[in-house]
Scaffold this active site. Structure first.
Site, PDB file in Angstrom:
ATOM      1  N   PHE A 141       0.897  -1.275   0.007  1.00  0.00           N
ATOM      2  CA  PHE A 141      -0.189   0.081   0.022  1.00  0.00           C
ATOM      3  C   PHE A 141       0.823   1.408   0.110  1.00  0.00           C
ATOM      4  O   PHE A 141       1.556   1.462   1.083  1.00  0.00           O
ATOM      5  CB  PHE A 141      -0.993  -0.105   1.358  1.00  0.00           C
ATOM      6  CG  PHE A 141      -1.943   1.397   1.291  1.00  0.00           C
ATOM      7  CD1 PHE A 141      -3.072   1.079   0.362  1.00  0.00           C
ATOM      8  CD2 PHE A 141      -1.517   2.498   1.791  1.00  0.00           C
ATOM      9  CE1 PHE A 141      -3.923   2.190   0.159  1.00  0.00           C
ATOM     10  CE2 PHE A 141      -2.466   3.538   1.661  1.00  0.00           C
ATOM     11  CZ  PHE A 141      -3.547   3.354   0.831  1.00  0.00           C
ATOM     12  N   ASP A 226       9.673   2.976   1.494  1.00  0.00           N
ATOM     13  CA  ASP A 226       8.562   3.652   1.756  1.00  0.00           C
ATOM     14  C   ASP A 226       8.448   3.758   3.388  1.00  0.00           C
ATOM     15  O   ASP A 226       7.712   2.558   3.884  1.00  0.00           O
ATOM     16  CB  ASP A 226       7.406   3.236   0.934  1.00  0.00           C
ATOM     17  CG  ASP A 226       5.953   3.798   1.485  1.00  0.00           C
ATOM     18  OD1 ASP A 226       5.975   4.643   2.343  1.00  0.00           O
ATOM     19  OD2 ASP A 226       4.943   3.671   0.632  1.00  0.00           O
ATOM     20  N   LYS A 255       3.204  11.424   6.672  1.00  0.00           N
ATOM     21  CA  LYS A 255       2.388  11.067   7.835  1.00  0.00           C
ATOM     22  C   LYS A 255       2.933  12.097   9.091  1.00  0.00           C
ATOM     23  O   LYS A 255       2.923  13.040   9.247  1.00  0.00           O
ATOM     24  CB  LYS A 255       2.030   9.597   8.243  1.00  0.00           C
ATOM     25  CG  LYS A 255       1.111   9.018   7.265  1.00  0.00           C
ATOM     26  CD  LYS A 255       0.877   7.682   7.578  1.00  0.00           C
ATOM     27  CE  LYS A 255      -0.106   7.080   6.500  1.00  0.00           C
ATOM     28  NZ  LYS A 255      -1.319   7.756   6.092  1.00  0.00           N
TER      29      LYS A 255
END
Length: 401
Positions: A141, A226, A255
């Protein structure tokens, strides 16, 4: 109707149904606790999918944002501003890298990493134009843009959005043999999550990340990590890659970099890689804006002390010990994760992950399900041991009901 029911009904009537939130309407929050419109308090064990690593309303971050709001919030990259250089310098230092390319959202940062890898492949590696390939892992994801969902294996993320962007090869996560066999002279990068978050907090086999590092170095391929969810303290180290002593060619961050205050993301790498960009070839109006830089600089300063990483490691050990005890009782089939991050597979006979999340909500604990019977636990790193234990007690109550 109650205030909660009224707010949810209005949202359902006037917003696209691209999410299925739990039926709670948050009005305020502080630290690891949120309060809804009815005045009920809930323990937050999701932390905005790790965007809120430092808790709700962190005073240092709020003060940094307020101070910058009084000065200047946006210039666009048409002009310099006085927070930009410090942000890039400090983030590069935190990562042990040389250059930073700031964006806003995690998906934008992943798109930037893809563009960087392709441009590097053509200009530096010498791959023929239009032939660059990037290898990714199944069950990944990385975001929701058209290009990113083109290399997703999740039908919900991918269905009905074709035609899809070419140029990606998908191999099983954790399989070095498959990765080696997928590499060709046109491979420019391997893009993986050091721990797969949305898939259920999947930790790869020991030796996998060092193996990826060795293979990519041997074949002159970029290793892109990531760390949007796994990075910036979540796993007990600044980056999840550190658990195996691995340094990638490029970090993709987001984030927690914005502290849950503003969206901030970045690609961080060497001058030889990010140096492929020339003016006008990539950009963002809001990327690297003064407000974002001010908040992110405070995040970086907090991480430089090591306090939050140490806290995540210590509380994470406690979390996994307690969850491990549950795994032996029949209600929990498996527990995975690292630091203050866990994926908990609930025995299907007890209910789906959504149903367990709803039962926990009734006990004033908020988590989120994924992939059927899995719930994710990722509290703010500032949570107290007492509050964490209280939340775990509520989980035991739900699982024993």
């Amino acid at each position: 109707m109650s205030a909660t029911e009224t707010a949810i009904a209005s949202a359902e009537a006037h917003s696209a149904h691209n999410y299925h939130p739990l039926p709670v309407v948050v009005a305020s929050a502080e630290g690891a606790w949120m309060t809804d419109v009815e005045g009920r308090r809930y323990l937050d064990l999701l932390a905005g999918y790790s965007a809120l690593n430092f808790g709700h309303g962190n005073r240092r971050l709020i003060d940094a944002a307020k101070a910058q709001l009084e000065r200047v919030t946006l210039t666009s990259r048409a002009f310099h501003h006085d927070r930009f250089a410090d942000f890039c310098t400090r983030l590069a230092e935190l990562c042990g890298m040389e250059m930073v390319l700031p964006m806003n959202t995690g998906a934008e940062a992943v798109e930037t990493a893809v563009k960087t890898a392709r441009k590097w492949g053509y200009r530096v590696k010498g791959v023929p134009d239009g032939m660059a390939k990037i290898i990714v892992a199944s069950d990944n994801f990385h975001g929701r843009t058209t290009t990113i969902i083109s290399f997703s294996t999740d039908p919900e993320a991918r269905a009905d959005y074709g035609p899809y962007t070419p140029g990606f090869e998908i191999v099983p996560y954790g399989d070095l043999t498959a990765l080696r066999e997928a590499m060709t002279e046109n491979t420019v990068a391997v893009l993986i999550e050091p721990i797969q978050g949305e898939a259920g907090v999947l930790v790869p086999p020991a030796g996998y990340l060092p193996g990826v590092r060795e293979l990519t170095r041997e074949r002159n391929v970029l290793f892109i990590a990531d760390e949007i969810q796994s990075g910036l303290g979540r796993t007990g180290k600044t980056f999840a890659c550190e658990h195996e002593g691995v340094v990638p060619d490029m970090y993709v961050l987001g984030k927690a970099l914005g502290g849950g205050v503003v969206p901030v993301s970045a690609v961080v790498s060497s001058a030889g890689i990010l140096g492929v960009f020339r003016p006008g070839e990539h950009g963002s109006t809001f990327g690297g804006n003064p407000l974002a830089c001010a908040v992110a600089l405070e995040v970086i300063a907090m991480l430089r002390t090591g306090e939050y990483q140490e806290r995540a490691a210590e509380l994470g050990d406690h979390l996994h010990r307690e969850l491990g005890l549950l795994a032996g009782g029949g209600a929990v089939e498996a527990v995975r994760g690292r630091g203050l991050w866990a994926g908990v597979d609930i025995a299907p006979a007890l209910g789906t992950g959504r149903e367990i999340s709803e039962r926990l909500m009734a006990e004033r604990v908020l988590v989120k399900d994924t992939h059927g019977s899995t719930i994710r636990i990722a509290p703010p790193l500032v949570i107290s041991k007492e509050d964490l234990d209280w939340g775990l007690d509520r989980l035991r109550t739900v699982l024993s009901a």
